[in-house]
Scaffold this active site. Structure first.
Site, PDB file in Angstrom:
ATOM      1  N   ARG A  45       0.867  -1.185   0.000  1.00 59.94           N
ATOM      2  CA  ARG A  45       0.000   0.000   0.000  1.00 59.94           C
ATOM      3  C   ARG A  45       0.899   1.229   0.000  1.00 59.94           C
ATOM      4  NH1 ARG A  45      -2.579   3.054   4.931  1.00 59.94           N
ATOM      5  NH2 ARG A  45      -3.827   4.544   3.771  1.00 59.94           N
ATOM      6  N   HIS A  55      -2.642  10.886   0.887  1.00 61.37           N
ATOM      7  CA  HIS A  55      -2.080  10.653   2.217  1.00 61.37           C
ATOM      8  C   HIS A  55      -1.396  11.965   2.634  1.00 61.37           C
ATOM      9  CE1 HIS A  55      -0.813   7.213   5.071  1.00 61.37           C
ATOM     10  NE2 HIS A  55      -0.428   8.341   5.656  1.00 61.37           N
ATOM     11  N   GLU A  96      -7.094   8.670   6.592  1.00 60.45           N
ATOM     12  CA  GLU A  96      -7.387   9.334   7.860  1.00 60.45           C
ATOM     13  C   GLU A  96      -7.881  10.772   7.710  1.00 60.45           C
ATOM     14  OE1 GLU A  96      -3.893   8.765  10.329  1.00 60.45           O
ATOM     15  OE2 GLU A  96      -4.423   6.682  10.675  1.00 60.45           O
ATOM     16  N   ASN A 111      -6.778   1.777  10.441  1.00 62.48           N
ATOM     17  CA  ASN A 111      -5.397   1.871  10.913  1.00 62.48           C
ATOM     18  C   ASN A 111      -5.432   1.675  12.416  1.00 62.48           C
ATOM     19  OD1 ASN A 111      -4.743   2.477   8.302  1.00 62.48           O
ATOM     20  ND2 ASN A 111      -4.476   4.673   8.659  1.00 62.48           N
ATOM     21  N   TYR A 161      -3.531   1.346  15.888  1.00 62.38           N
ATOM     22  CA  TYR A 161      -2.311   1.539  16.683  1.00 62.38           C
ATOM     23  C   TYR A 161      -2.561   1.258  18.155  1.00 62.38           C
ATOM     24  CZ  TYR A 161      -0.079   3.192  12.511  1.00 62.38           C
ATOM     25  OH  TYR A 161       0.459   3.239  11.250  1.00 62.38           O
ATOM     26  N   GLU A 215      -3.117  -0.303   8.340  1.00 61.87           N
ATOM     27  CA  GLU A 215      -1.871   0.026   9.054  1.00 61.87           C
ATOM     28  C   GLU A 215      -1.927  -0.609  10.439  1.00 61.87           C
ATOM     29  OE1 GLU A 215      -0.975   4.252   9.325  1.00 61.87           O
ATOM     30  OE2 GLU A 215      -1.603   4.566   7.249  1.00 61.87           O
TER      31      GLU A 215
HETATM   32  C1  GBH Z   1      -0.912   6.978  10.825  1.00 58.01           C
HETATM   33  O1  GBH Z   1      -1.608   7.897  11.591  1.00 58.01           O
HETATM   34  C2  GBH Z   1      -0.578   7.595   9.514  1.00 58.01           C
HETATM   35  O2  GBH Z   1      -1.482   7.182   8.511  1.00 58.01           O
HETATM   36  C3  GBH Z   1       0.832   7.339   9.074  1.00 58.01           C
HETATM   37  O3  GBH Z   1       1.164   8.191   8.031  1.00 58.01           O
HETATM   38  C4  GBH Z   1       1.779   7.437  10.247  1.00 58.01           C
HETATM   39  O4  GBH Z   1       3.118   7.350   9.875  1.00 58.01           O
HETATM   40  C5  GBH Z   1       1.435   6.354  11.203  1.00 58.01           C
HETATM   41  O5  GBH Z   1       0.104   6.436  11.574  1.00 58.01           O
HETATM   42  C6  GBH Z   1       2.268   6.342  12.469  1.00 58.01           C
HETATM   43  O6  GBH Z   1       1.991   7.464  13.234  1.00 58.01           O
HETATM   44  O7  GBH Z   1      -1.553   9.467  22.000  1.00 58.01           O
HETATM   45  O8  GBH Z   1      -1.223   7.188  22.495  1.00 58.01           O
HETATM   46  O9  GBH Z   1      -3.427   7.934  22.152  1.00 58.01           O
HETATM   47  C7  GBH Z   1      -1.720   7.539  12.941  1.00 58.01           C
HETATM   48  C8  GBH Z   1      -2.675   8.388  13.692  1.00 58.01           C
HETATM   49  C9  GBH Z   1      -3.257   9.363  15.703  1.00 58.01           C
HETATM   50  C10 GBH Z   1      -2.387   7.152  15.768  1.00 58.01           C
HETATM   51  C11 GBH Z   1      -2.937   9.523  17.154  1.00 58.01           C
HETATM   52  C12 GBH Z   1      -2.108   7.292  17.246  1.00 58.01           C
HETATM   53  C13 GBH Z   1      -2.788   8.603  19.249  1.00 58.01           C
HETATM   54  C14 GBH Z   1      -1.888   7.758  20.094  1.00 58.01           C
HETATM   55  N1  GBH Z   1      -2.369   8.429  15.091  1.00 58.01           N
HETATM   56  N2  GBH Z   1      -2.957   8.263  17.833  1.00 58.01           N
HETATM   57  S1  GBH Z   1      -2.033   8.095  21.801  1.00 58.01           S
END
Ligand code: GBH
Length: 447
Positions: free
Chosen positions: A77, A121, A166, A299, A301, A352
């Site tokens: 991707r 993006h 996003e 995505n 995380y 992601e």
């Molecule tokens: C993605 O966004 C993006 O699409 C990408 O480009 C980027 O490199 C990748 O993530 C890594 O960052 O403060 O602990 O609650 C991620 C969006 C928004 C994910 C904020 C984590 C909060 C973490 N992020 N979010 S926390």
């Protein structure tokens, strides 16, 4: 463990500005991230860096694709830099820009790797920003035209598109907090307007892609708060579902602020006053313009643990954290796809998932990253549970193959399974690259 479904798509993800470099080569136009990083009046990026060179993927893409193939990557991707192919966003096409993506796509196909293209993006052509960017409704047409040009160009070669990555970060970080380009700090009312325009833009792009390539699949990649239950009881699961889509707390960072518009063709009755006021100004015809995507990319995380009442359970002191101090919450991977599917009923890709670690080259010349292996392992085990419980997840894309430019954090955070030695550009696969190769090659059975 039992293998994933046999057509499950395993891959990796990245984005143009974060890896390409070549910011002013071969006719590329400037975009808002070039301007943001080069801003002489303010330091927006933690280490003062930019994506000018990044991983230099623009010049090293043959090497990168070969490395992906060697590791058994099945899908890549990547995003197209809008200003590389249409320098001012809505004017003439830059053939040299397309030549780069032709090379990339053809090499991927030769390597048996499926290209999955993100159209936006975050790197908006500066010329469009100067016309109001995502605040100006004219961008809907420009984005549709860009999508059409790309889809026509790659028809028969690219089968999967994601329109916007996003929209929640585009809006809240780019126009709300100002942490990201273009660095504006607007009111919630204006953010509501941007969301609406982004949804119209997605829809127009989807129509344009389908018009020139009816076989193409078109998705969108929203993000936002994802809640998971403290205990696996029906009540607690229900509370996690409700909290995920609860607009009374931080509506700006919810999946439904985008997906309800596209799929339910309107806002939920529970919207807060600021959204209600904006909603009253929307031409009802706009809702008929909204296109339901073919799939949803999420995505993942980290998530928020909630109790039976839906209140967030605060992480205890010393809670496990990643390199950039995001909580490690594998359970989110089990419940989020189920909750998104329950509300929208569409196929899902994990577009992601990953983490940053303080990786460096060790004495033996290798990069050992046991934290990354453990993190991905835990998230994948939970993903499988969620799928076994009914979530139709079609693929999983790890973020990211290479270390790259992490937006306002610059090069201080490394998300790759492959280490990039920035002074030389040398790539060194980390232990996690070999581990992930085994996961992909055994279709998850080795987990
Ligand atoms: C993605 O966004 C993006 O699409 C990408 O480009 C980027 O490199 C990748 O993530 C890594 O960052 O403060 O602990 O609650 C991620 C969006 C928004 C994910 C904020 C984590 C909060 C973490 N992020 N979010 S926390």
């Amino acid at each position: 463990m039992r293998a994933f479904p046999k057509d499950f798509v395993w891959g990796v993800a990245c984005a143009s500005y974060q890896c390409e470099g070549a910011w002013n080569e071969d006719g590329k136009g400037p975009n808002i991230w070039d301007d943001f990083c080069h801003d002489p009046t303010a330091r927006h990026i933690r280490d003062g860096s930019s994506g000018d060179v990044a991983c230099d993927s623009y010049h090293r893409c043959r090497e990168d694709v070969a490395l992906m193939k060697e590791h058994g990557v099945k899908a890549y991707r990547f995003s197209i830099s809008w200003a590389r192919v249409i320098p001012d966003g809505d004017g003439p096409v830059n053939e040299k820009g397309f030549a780069y993506y032709d090379g990339l796509v053809n090499q991927l196909l030769e390597a048996g790797i499926q290209p999955m293209v993100t159209l936006y993006h975050w790197d908006l052509p500066s010329a469009l920003h100067h016309k109001g960017g995502w605040l100006n409704r004219q961008i809907v047409e420009a984005f549709g035209r860009y999508a059409r040009i790309v889809a026509r160009h790659f028809a028969g070669r690219v089968k999967t598109y994601m329109t916007i990555n996003e929209p929640q970060c585009v809006t809240s970080l780019g126009y709300g907090s100002g942490e990201h380009a273009p660095g504006l700090k607007l009111s919630q009312r204006e953010l509501a307007r941007i969301y609406h325009i982004l949804c119209l833009a997605h829809s127009e792009a989807q129509r344009q892609i389908k018009a020139v390539d009816p076989q193409a699949l078109v998705g969108i990649v929203p993000c936002g708060r994802l809640c998971y239950p403290r205990q696996d009881t029906p009540e607690n699961r229900e509370a996690a579902y409700r909290a995920t889509f609860d607009l009374s707390r931080d509506w700006v960072f919810t999946h439904n602020i985008v997906l309800d518009s596209l799929i339910r063709k309107g806002y939920d009755p529970s919207i807060p006053a600021v959204l209600r006021q904006f909603a009253d100004t929307i031409d009802p015809a706009d809702w008929t313009q909204m296109e339901t995507p073919d799939f949803i990319g999420i995505n993942v995380y980290n998530g928020v643990m909630v109790d039976q009442t839906g209140s967030a359970v605060e992480n205890y002191p010393g809670f496990p954290l990643t390199g950039c101090k995001w909580p490690v919450t594998p359970e989110v991977m089990r419940y989020a796809p189920q909750n998104i599917y329950r509300r929208y009923g569409l196929p899902i890709y994990i577009t992601e998932n990953g983490l940053s670690c303080n990786d460096r080259v060790h004495l033996d010349g290798q990069v050992h990253d046991p934290d990354r292996i453990d993190f991905l392992h835990r998230y994948l085990l939970e993903l499988k549970k969620g799928m076994d419980e009914g979530a139709p997840v079609k693929g999983y894309l790890q973020w990211s193959f290479l270390d790259n430019f992490e937006w306002s954090l610059g090069y201080t955070e490394r998300f790759g399974v492959v280490y990039v030695d920035y002074p030389t550009g040398r790539r060194i696969p980390k232990d996690s690259a070999r581990w992930y190769a085994q996961v992909m090659n055994t279709n998850g059975e080795c987990l």
